[in-house]
Design an enzyme around this catalytic site. Structure first.
Site, PDB file in Angstrom:
ATOM      1  N   TYR A 142      -1.773  35.659  19.122  1.00 35.83           N
ATOM      2  CA  TYR A 142      -1.461  34.233  19.190  1.00 35.83           C
ATOM      3  C   TYR A 142      -0.039  33.977  19.677  1.00 35.83           C
ATOM      4  O   TYR A 142       0.245  32.935  20.253  1.00 35.83           O
ATOM      5  CB  TYR A 142      -1.630  33.581  17.812  1.00 35.83           C
ATOM      6  CG  TYR A 142      -3.003  33.058  17.524  1.00 35.83           C
ATOM      7  CD1 TYR A 142      -4.113  33.886  17.608  1.00 35.83           C
ATOM      8  CD2 TYR A 142      -3.206  31.730  17.166  1.00 35.83           C
ATOM      9  CE1 TYR A 142      -5.368  33.414  17.332  1.00 35.83           C
ATOM     10  CE2 TYR A 142      -4.462  31.237  16.887  1.00 35.83           C
ATOM     11  CZ  TYR A 142      -5.545  32.087  16.973  1.00 35.83           C
ATOM     12  OH  TYR A 142      -6.793  31.609  16.692  1.00 35.83           O
ATOM     13  N   LYS A 192      -9.804  47.056  15.105  1.00 31.79           N
ATOM     14  CA  LYS A 192     -10.606  47.607  16.200  1.00 31.79           C
ATOM     15  C   LYS A 192      -9.918  48.911  16.615  1.00 31.79           C
ATOM     16  O   LYS A 192      -9.547  49.112  17.780  1.00 31.79           O
ATOM     17  CB  LYS A 192     -10.695  46.579  17.341  1.00 31.79           C
ATOM     18  CG  LYS A 192     -11.657  46.943  18.448  1.00 31.79           C
ATOM     19  CD  LYS A 192     -13.125  46.838  18.062  1.00 31.79           C
ATOM     20  CE  LYS A 192     -14.005  47.358  19.190  1.00 31.79           C
ATOM     21  NZ  LYS A 192     -15.446  47.471  18.798  1.00 31.79           N
ATOM     22  N   ASP A 224     -16.364  44.332  14.829  1.00 29.74           N
ATOM     23  CA  ASP A 224     -17.758  44.011  15.199  1.00 29.74           C
ATOM     24  C   ASP A 224     -18.699  44.300  14.033  1.00 29.74           C
ATOM     25  O   ASP A 224     -19.581  43.508  13.695  1.00 29.74           O
ATOM     26  CB  ASP A 224     -18.188  44.754  16.477  1.00 29.74           C
ATOM     27  CG  ASP A 224     -17.862  46.237  16.452  1.00 29.74           C
ATOM     28  OD1 ASP A 224     -17.147  46.709  15.549  1.00 29.74           O
ATOM     29  OD2 ASP A 224     -18.330  46.951  17.369  1.00 29.74           O
ATOM     30  N   ASP A 248      -9.180  34.576  12.515  1.00 26.01           N
ATOM     31  CA  ASP A 248      -9.634  33.256  12.965  1.00 26.01           C
ATOM     32  C   ASP A 248     -11.154  33.251  13.055  1.00 26.01           C
ATOM     33  O   ASP A 248     -11.839  32.358  12.552  1.00 26.01           O
ATOM     34  CB  ASP A 248      -9.007  32.946  14.330  1.00 26.01           C
ATOM     35  CG  ASP A 248      -9.475  31.610  14.879  1.00 26.01           C
ATOM     36  OD1 ASP A 248      -9.499  30.635  14.102  1.00 26.01           O
ATOM     37  OD2 ASP A 248      -9.842  31.550  16.067  1.00 26.01           O
ATOM     38  N   ASP A 252     -14.134  31.715  10.010  1.00 28.68           N
ATOM     39  CA  ASP A 252     -15.161  30.704  10.305  1.00 28.68           C
ATOM     40  C   ASP A 252     -16.543  31.229   9.923  1.00 28.68           C
ATOM     41  O   ASP A 252     -17.371  30.508   9.372  1.00 28.68           O
ATOM     42  CB  ASP A 252     -15.178  30.348  11.802  1.00 28.68           C
ATOM     43  CG  ASP A 252     -14.301  29.140  12.114  1.00 28.68           C
ATOM     44  OD1 ASP A 252     -13.345  28.887  11.368  1.00 28.68           O
ATOM     45  OD2 ASP A 252     -14.589  28.448  13.116  1.00 28.68           O
TER      46      ASP A 252
HETATM   47  C1  IPM Z   1      -7.744  27.612  12.626  1.00 27.62           C
HETATM   48  C2  IPM Z   1      -7.900  26.938  13.950  1.00 27.62           C
HETATM   49  C3  IPM Z   1      -6.610  27.108  14.711  1.00 27.62           C
HETATM   50  C4  IPM Z   1      -6.399  28.588  14.943  1.00 27.62           C
HETATM   51  C5  IPM Z   1      -6.528  26.319  16.047  1.00 27.62           C
HETATM   52  C6  IPM Z   1      -6.836  24.858  15.839  1.00 27.62           C
HETATM   53  C7  IPM Z   1      -5.216  26.512  16.719  1.00 27.62           C
HETATM   54  O1  IPM Z   1      -8.993  27.466  14.639  1.00 27.62           O
HETATM   55  O2  IPM Z   1      -6.884  27.167  11.838  1.00 27.62           O
HETATM   56  O3  IPM Z   1      -8.480  28.561  12.346  1.00 27.62           O
HETATM   57  O4  IPM Z   1      -6.946  29.163  15.880  1.00 27.62           O
HETATM   58  O5  IPM Z   1      -5.667  29.179  14.152  1.00 27.62           O
HETATM   59 MG    MG Z   2     -10.153  28.825  13.510  1.00 25.71          MG
END
Ligand code: IPM
Ligand code: MG
Length: 357
Positions: A142, A192, A224, A248, A252
């Site tokens: 990032y 990885k 993976d 990230d 999710d």
């Molecule tokens: C998160 C989001 C952010 C990230 C974006 C909005 C920059 O996806 O907080 O997970 O990638 O960190």
């Molecule tokens: Mg995110």
């Protein structure tokens, strides 16, 4: 006690969910005799509209003077075509960096009341989901240099750099082990290392740190495989520690298997205060301003704030219990509605939680 909190409502549903969280803070303040002093600042698209920048200097200052920060959400289609250095997301990345928030804690927990909402088969869900993703937040691909876009041999190329130094790995690993000690003493480090040099160093340093924590079990998974194991058998995980990009993606995934994205809080912390708390879901522009959003993730983020930043355990517990009670009584926002449950609006949900407190 008096606590200073900076509110960053942001875009989309951000303002309406933060409003509910503020109600809950006030209810806690009244019941337990605390004063929460609230300031508000601009971030994301709203900040772009009003100042031209996603993270105005003033916002950084107000945050730095606070004891904790509560963020709603940033972004929306309105700002999708802005130059990438000025997009709303830059505001979020910027505040993480400015406050040195190197660790992002994302608990993914299945609420027993919401079992049916999970996307996984009942026999998998029955084993329970209660894991914590600890994501490195201020390093890796990032922020790595060099990065950019240029023309080479007449062709456009673009590149980023995935880089970690051993100190960055060590401090996130230590935090993961510390947190595991308060949970079920198991750390899974995700990398990885079969392909990436940066992951080999990651694995080496995590191994070194694990020697300081002989009471915590460590295992390693390739990313993976980890993505696959999360849907195949999520009950195997306690604390998952990983780099910025992998975290990230996996956070999710971990969130969505609980079926209740609208329920999950998060905390981002550094070596010193303030820490920042936010729901893990986004700004949901499609339902913004309609009083439909689920405020519970933001309300539970406040619970995390009381616990981690202010050490108000009983107060945090009171919020969590109130949320459980409201769910047990059958109230649901639209995202979690099932047959036989009662649909309530965002603000009604906020009121119901306050009433339980
Ligand atoms: C998160 C989001 C952010 C990230 C974006 C909005 C920059 O996806 O907080 O997970 O990638 O960190
Ligand atoms: Mg995110």
């Amino acid at each position: 006690m008096e606590f200073n909190i900076c509110l960053l409502p942001g875009d989309g549903i951000g303002p309406e969910i933060v409003e509910q969280a503020v109600k809950v803070l006030k209810a806690i303040g009244q019941k337990f005799g605390h004063e929460f002093v609230l300031k508000q600042a601009l971030i994301g698209g709203e900040a772009i509209d009003k100042t031209g920048f996603p993270l105005p200097e003033e916002t950084v200052e107000i945050c730095k003077e606070s004891d904790a920060v509560l963020l709603g959400a940033v972004g929306g289609p309105k700002w999708d075509n802005i130059d990438k250095d000025r997009r709303p997301e830059r505001g979020l990345l910027g505040i993480r960096k400015e406050l040195g928030l190197f660790a992002n804690l994302r608990p993914a927990k299945l609420f027993s009341e919401l079992k049916n909402a999970s996307l996984l088969r009942p026999d998998i869900v029955d084993k329970g989901i209660d894991l914590l993703v600890v994501r490195e937040l201020t390093g890796g691909i990032y922020f790595g240099q060099p990065k950019g876009e240029e023309v080479r041999d007449g062709k456009r190329v673009a590149f980023n750099t995935m880089i970690y130094d051993e100190d960055e790995i060590r401090r996130i690993a230590r935090l993961a082990f510390e947190l595991a000690r308060k949970r079920r003493n198991l750390v899974t480090s995700v990398d990885k290392a079969n392909v990436l040099d940066v992951s080999q160093l990651w694995r080496e340093v995590v191994e070194e740190v694990s020697k300081e924590y002989p009471d915590v079990t460590l295992n390693h998974l390739y990313v993976d495989n980890a993505a696959m194991q999360l849907v195949r058998d999520p009950a195997q995980f306690d604390v998952v520690v990983t780099s910025n990009l992998f975290g990230d993606i996996l956070s999710d995934e971990a969130a969505v298997i609980t079926g209740s994205l609208g329920m999950l809080p998060s905390a981002s912390m550094g070596e010193k205060s303030p820490a920042l708390y936010e729901p893990i879901h986004g700004s949901a522009p499609d339902i913004a301003g309609q009083n439909k959003a689920n405020p519970l993730a933001t309300i539970l983020s406040v619970a995390m704030m009381l616990d981690y930043s202010f050490n108000l355990k009983e107060e945090a517990q009171a919020i969590e219990q109130a949320v459980q009670n409201v769910l047990a009584k059958g109230y649901r926002t639209g995202d979690l509605l099932e047959q036989g449950k009662q649909l309530v609006s965002c603000s009604e949900m906020g009121d119901l939680v306050c009433k339980e407190i």
